[in-house]
Structures are given as C-alpha cells and as structure tokens.
Design an enzyme around this catalytic site. Structure first.
Site, PDB file in Angstrom:
ATOM      1  N   LYS A  82       0.837  -1.217   0.000  1.00 39.05           N
ATOM      2  CA  LYS A  82       0.000   0.000   0.000  1.00 39.05           C
ATOM      3  C   LYS A  82       0.871   1.267   0.000  1.00 39.05           C
ATOM      4  O   LYS A  82       0.638   2.180  -0.775  1.00 39.05           O
ATOM      5  CB  LYS A  82      -0.909   0.064   1.240  1.00 39.05           C
ATOM      6  CG  LYS A  82      -1.923  -1.035   1.350  1.00 39.05           C
ATOM      7  CD  LYS A  82      -2.871  -0.779   2.510  1.00 39.05           C
ATOM      8  CE  LYS A  82      -2.211  -0.761   3.881  1.00 39.05           C
ATOM      9  NZ  LYS A  82      -1.679  -2.051   4.351  1.00 39.05           N
ATOM     10  N   ARG A 130      -9.254   1.181   9.287  1.00 36.79           N
ATOM     11  CA  ARG A 130      -8.812  -0.171   9.631  1.00 36.79           C
ATOM     12  C   ARG A 130      -9.850  -0.902  10.462  1.00 36.79           C
ATOM     13  O   ARG A 130      -9.629  -2.054  10.845  1.00 36.79           O
ATOM     14  CB  ARG A 130      -7.520  -0.087  10.428  1.00 36.79           C
ATOM     15  CG  ARG A 130      -6.274  -0.546   9.676  1.00 36.79           C
ATOM     16  CD  ARG A 130      -5.107  -0.276  10.582  1.00 36.79           C
ATOM     17  NE  ARG A 130      -3.929  -1.019  10.277  1.00 36.79           N
ATOM     18  CZ  ARG A 130      -2.857  -0.490   9.674  1.00 36.79           C
ATOM     19  NH1 ARG A 130      -2.891   0.746   9.228  1.00 36.79           N
ATOM     20  NH2 ARG A 130      -1.774  -1.211   9.514  1.00 36.79           N
ATOM     21  N   ARG A 170      11.709  -6.904   4.944  1.00 39.48           N
ATOM     22  CA  ARG A 170      11.584  -5.457   4.833  1.00 39.48           C
ATOM     23  C   ARG A 170      12.517  -4.752   5.813  1.00 39.48           C
ATOM     24  O   ARG A 170      12.651  -5.180   6.946  1.00 39.48           O
ATOM     25  CB  ARG A 170      10.121  -5.124   5.169  1.00 39.48           C
ATOM     26  CG  ARG A 170       9.674  -3.770   4.789  1.00 39.48           C
ATOM     27  CD  ARG A 170       8.193  -3.771   4.634  1.00 39.48           C
ATOM     28  NE  ARG A 170       7.523  -3.381   5.871  1.00 39.48           N
ATOM     29  CZ  ARG A 170       6.285  -2.901   5.905  1.00 39.48           C
ATOM     30  NH1 ARG A 170       5.593  -2.753   4.793  1.00 39.48           N
ATOM     31  NH2 ARG A 170       5.726  -2.578   7.043  1.00 39.48           N
ATOM     32  N   ARG A 194      11.962  -3.004  11.557  1.00 43.03           N
ATOM     33  CA  ARG A 194      10.982  -2.374  12.441  1.00 43.03           C
ATOM     34  C   ARG A 194      10.487  -3.372  13.475  1.00 43.03           C
ATOM     35  O   ARG A 194      10.291  -4.544  13.159  1.00 43.03           O
ATOM     36  CB  ARG A 194       9.784  -1.873  11.598  1.00 43.03           C
ATOM     37  CG  ARG A 194       9.833  -0.401  11.338  1.00 43.03           C
ATOM     38  CD  ARG A 194       8.827   0.078  10.335  1.00 43.03           C
ATOM     39  NE  ARG A 194       7.489  -0.492  10.437  1.00 43.03           N
ATOM     40  CZ  ARG A 194       6.503  -0.181   9.585  1.00 43.03           C
ATOM     41  NH1 ARG A 194       6.705   0.675   8.614  1.00 43.03           N
ATOM     42  NH2 ARG A 194       5.322  -0.728   9.705  1.00 43.03           N
ATOM     43  N   ARG A 226      -0.216  -8.901  13.612  1.00 43.43           N
ATOM     44  CA  ARG A 226      -0.801  -7.879  12.728  1.00 43.43           C
ATOM     45  C   ARG A 226      -1.720  -8.529  11.691  1.00 43.43           C
ATOM     46  O   ARG A 226      -2.772  -7.980  11.353  1.00 43.43           O
ATOM     47  CB  ARG A 226       0.311  -7.102  12.010  1.00 43.43           C
ATOM     48  CG  ARG A 226       1.075  -6.181  12.932  1.00 43.43           C
ATOM     49  CD  ARG A 226       2.344  -5.684  12.292  1.00 43.43           C
ATOM     50  NE  ARG A 226       2.104  -4.702  11.246  1.00 43.43           N
ATOM     51  CZ  ARG A 226       3.003  -4.355  10.330  1.00 43.43           C
ATOM     52  NH1 ARG A 226       4.194  -4.914  10.311  1.00 43.43           N
ATOM     53  NH2 ARG A 226       2.715  -3.449   9.431  1.00 43.43           N
TER      54      ARG A 226
HETATM   55  P1  AMP Z   1       1.107   0.684   9.063  1.00 46.24           P
HETATM   56  O1  AMP Z   1       2.381   1.365   8.778  1.00 46.24           O
HETATM   57  O2  AMP Z   1      -0.059   1.230   8.267  1.00 46.24           O
HETATM   58  O3  AMP Z   1       1.182  -0.822   8.971  1.00 46.24           O
HETATM   59  O4  AMP Z   1       0.731   1.021  10.594  1.00 46.24           O
HETATM   60  C1  AMP Z   1       1.609   0.675  11.648  1.00 46.24           C
HETATM   61  C2  AMP Z   1       0.830   0.583  12.946  1.00 46.24           C
HETATM   62  O5  AMP Z   1       0.222   1.846  13.254  1.00 46.24           O
HETATM   63  C3  AMP Z   1      -0.335  -0.398  12.940  1.00 46.24           C
HETATM   64  O6  AMP Z   1       0.095  -1.730  13.192  1.00 46.24           O
HETATM   65  C4  AMP Z   1      -1.181   0.152  14.085  1.00 46.24           C
HETATM   66  O7  AMP Z   1      -0.628  -0.141  15.352  1.00 46.24           O
HETATM   67  C5  AMP Z   1      -1.041   1.653  13.874  1.00 46.24           C
HETATM   68  N1  AMP Z   1      -2.095   2.162  12.960  1.00 46.24           N
HETATM   69  C6  AMP Z   1      -1.918   2.710  11.716  1.00 46.24           C
HETATM   70  N2  AMP Z   1      -3.087   3.047  11.169  1.00 46.24           N
HETATM   71  C7  AMP Z   1      -4.044   2.727  12.072  1.00 46.24           C
HETATM   72  C8  AMP Z   1      -5.458   2.816  12.080  1.00 46.24           C
HETATM   73  N3  AMP Z   1      -6.138   3.315  11.040  1.00 46.24           N
HETATM   74  N4  AMP Z   1      -6.116   2.371  13.187  1.00 46.24           N
HETATM   75  C9  AMP Z   1      -5.456   1.886  14.254  1.00 46.24           C
HETATM   76  N5  AMP Z   1      -4.119   1.747  14.291  1.00 46.24           N
HETATM   77  C10 AMP Z   1      -3.411   2.174  13.224  1.00 46.24           C
END
Ligand code: AMP
Length: 222
Positions: free
Chosen positions: A13, A88, A127, A160, A171
């Site tokens: 994404k 989400r 990654r 990370r 996740r």
């Molecule tokens: P990402 O980089 O989009 O995978 O986001 C990393 C982390 O940020 C996720 O695993 C969540 O802990 C938090 N996060 C990001 N976007 C959201 C969202 N829309 N709702 C809740 N937690 C989020």
C-alpha cells in the site's frame, strides 16, 4: 482522485501510494507514518501509540479518527488524497463516511490490493526501514549499501519492531478480524475495486491506474 488504499500489512500500500501521489500530484496520507513520526518526536500521541504499535495492535479508533479529520479538512487535501492504512475498522469506516458527507465528498473509492499470506510474511520479514527518513526497502534492494538511497543517512537500516515475525503474525490476525470487515462495508456500497498485488511495483501500479480509470469512467456515466 480520492482513494483509500486497502490491504494486508506488507501488501505494498505504502509503495503504491507514494507512486500514485507523485503521478497524480495528490497527498499520500498514511496513519502509520503519522503515528511513527509522533513516536519519533515523543509527543503525547507518540508516547500513547508506541507500545500498541510495537505489539502489532490497533491504536484506539478515536485517536486515528481525530488525526484523519484534521488532515482531510486541510487545504492540501482539497483536490484529492490517497489514504493508506485508514480505515482499519468498521467504526473508522463509518466515521470516514461522516467526514465525507460533511466535506461533500462523493467519489472516494477503496482499492483492495491482494496477495496471499505466505507472500506477505516473506515480504515483511525481508523489509527494512531507514531510521532517519522512514523509507522502506526490501533487503535485496539495499544489499551491500551502507547509505540510505532516499536520504543518504549512513548505516540507518533496521528491522521495524512490528516487522518481527511474531508481531507480523499478530498484525495479520488483527487484519483478518478487525480490518477485513471494512472491505465488506465498501463492497456493499459498490465503492470497492480489487487489484492483484503480486508482480513488479510498476506492473501493480499500471493495473491499479487502469482499474481506477475504468471505475471513475463508469461512475461518471452512471
Ligand atoms: P502501518 O504502517 O499502516 O502498517 O501502521 C503501523 C501501525 O500503526 C499499525 O500496526 C497500528 O498499530 C497503527 N495504525 C496505523 N493506522 C491505524 C489505524 N487506522 N487504526 C489503528 N491503528 C493504526
């Protein structure tokens, strides 16, 4: 163009959002990036979010809804945007629809990028991120490099916390349970399309743009 990029963690994404954002000249809004920046800056939000993110869990809905509300209202989103990582949960999707109503936005489309789980686990564990600029690379892209190709920082690559295998599994579970229902929500409203996330970055991007243009044309006709 108003796009919600949807899909499992690691499906691409962020990568696709960055390319689309440059091609279409519209902002890329990633809740993950906003939260990671807050963690780095040790803001009140960052302090609250860090532990949750490291465990692979979701930050509470009201926090992320508040973040997106501010961003969508801002001048930079006037001519379009790409949302990455939001909504989400169905609660977030409903809140987003309310924001769209208030801003008189009727053309937002969800794009579901698909890939099977084994591919996702492989990609996420390979990654690496740059500690300085946050750019994401696959290990084979940075093999032998000591400098980040994006910001030139020295020895800044790291795995990370949330890309470690046990957190990846968590996740993916959270994605299946909490996030997948968002897709049904958009499908039921006829506002979702899906694109195969397997292939080169350019191939996926070409398909994505083709499908988006088709969908936008159909919406304009009907
Ligand atoms: P990402 O980089 O989009 O995978 O986001 C990393 C982390 O940020 C996720 O695993 C969540 O802990 C938090 N996060 C990001 N976007 C959201 C969202 N829309 N709702 C809740 N937690 C989020």
């Amino acid at each position: 163009m108003r796009i919600i990029l949807f899909g499992s963690p690691g499906v691409g994404k962020g990568t696709q959002a960055k390319i689309l954002s440059e091609k279409q000249n519209i902002p890329h809004i990633s809740t993950g990036d906003i939260l990671r920046q807050a963690v780095k800056d040790k803001t009140e939000l960052g302090l609250k979010a860090a532990e949750i993110m490291n465990k692979g869990e979701l930050v509470p809905d009201d926090i992320v809804i508040g973040i997106i509300k501010e961003v969508l209202k801002s001048e930079k989103c006037k001519n379009g945007f790409i949302l990455d990582g939001f909504p989400r949960t169905v609660v977030q999707a409903i809140a987003l629809d309310k924001m769209f109503d208030e801003l008189n936005i009727k053309d937002a489309i969800l794009v579901h990028i698909t890939a099977d789980e084994n591919e996702i686990i492989k990609r996420l564990s390979l990654r690496r991120a740059c500690r300085v600029c946050g750019a994401i690379f696959s290990l084979n892209e940075i093999q032998g490099l000591t400098q980040c190709p994006k910001c030139n920082a020295e020895n800044s690559f790291y795995l990370r916390e949330d890309d470690k295998e046990e957190v990846i599994r968590k996740r993916l579970k959270v994605y299946q349970t909490n996030t997948m229902p968002v897709l049904d929500y958009y499908l039921s409203k006829g506002r979702a399309i899906s694109v195969n996330g397997i292939g080169t970055i350019e191939e996926v991007n070409e398909n994505l743009l083709k499908l988006l243009n088709e969908k936008i044309t159909v919406n304009q006709i009907s």
